[in-house]
Design a protein around this motif. Structure first.
Motif: not given
Length: 213
Positions: A125, A123, A75
């Protein structure tokens, strides 16, 4: 910087991990935030050369930072926080050249944790983690800049004092050279003889003689 900075780092990492329940990740968090700062300090204090041990600690720490990158699924903001913190610490303590070694240690950590998490995670977030990580980056860079500026001022002041002391030393040496024999002068200023203001008793034999013719 570990004892005071790790709680903030731990808060960012905890926000990134939540609501993960994987015990490996939470164990890594406990190791990094709660155990490692005291362990690094203990290793340095027990070493015969604390500075050299602290340099080793920085590289081991880079490996720990590397372990986090796959956990965080790379991230951007939290990963950037970890990378900046790690490499700036190494640069501040050891200079720019060892930063490359730090990158290798981080790479080793990434490779090791990648065996567990996989190398191509998606990723994920967290807005709160991103905001906190960004705030920590700003504060960390500001503190680092302030400390560097303070050190530069101290170094400049120390150099000026050394220059003044050197001038006084050279002036004193020039004056003493007029009153001391070359042998005594050399023995003093080459460190062979220790000059101290002190009194002490000695048994002496005094021989008086006239020289005739």
């Amino acid at each position: 910087f570990r004892l005071y900075g790790m709680p903030f780092m731990g808060a960012v990492l905890a926000l990134c991990l939540y609501p993960t329940t994987d015990p490996v990740f939470w164990s890594l968090l406990a190791l990094h935030v709660l155990i490692w700062p005291s362990a690094a300090r203990w290793l340095a204090m027990r070493s015969s050369d604390p500075d050299r041990q602290e340099h080793r600690n920085l590289f081991m720490e880079a490996g720990i930072y590397g372990l986090w990158l796959p956990v965080l699924t790379y991230t951007p903001v939290p990963s950037l926080l970890l990378t900046i913190t790690c490499l700036v610490n190494i640069a501040n303590v050891r200079g720019l050249r060892p930063v490359g070694i730090g990158v290798l240690w981080m790479g080793a950590g990434v490779a090791l944790m990648g065996l567990y998490t996989g190398y191509t995670p998606e990723p994920v977030s967290s807005i709160w983690a991103d905001l906190l990580a960004f705030a920590v980056i700003v504060v960390y860079v500001s503190i680092t800049g302030s400390v560097s500026q303070t050190l530069r001022i101290k170094i400049a002041s120390t150099r000026a004092k050394l220059k003044e002391s050197r001038a006084q030393y050279e002036a004193l040496a020039t004056k003493l050279a007029r009153y001391l024999s070359p042998q005594v002068y050399d023995s003093i200023f080459k460190g062979k003889t220790t000059v101290q203001l002190q009194t002490y008793r000695k048994k002496l034999t005094v021989f008086f003689s006239d020289i005739k013719g």
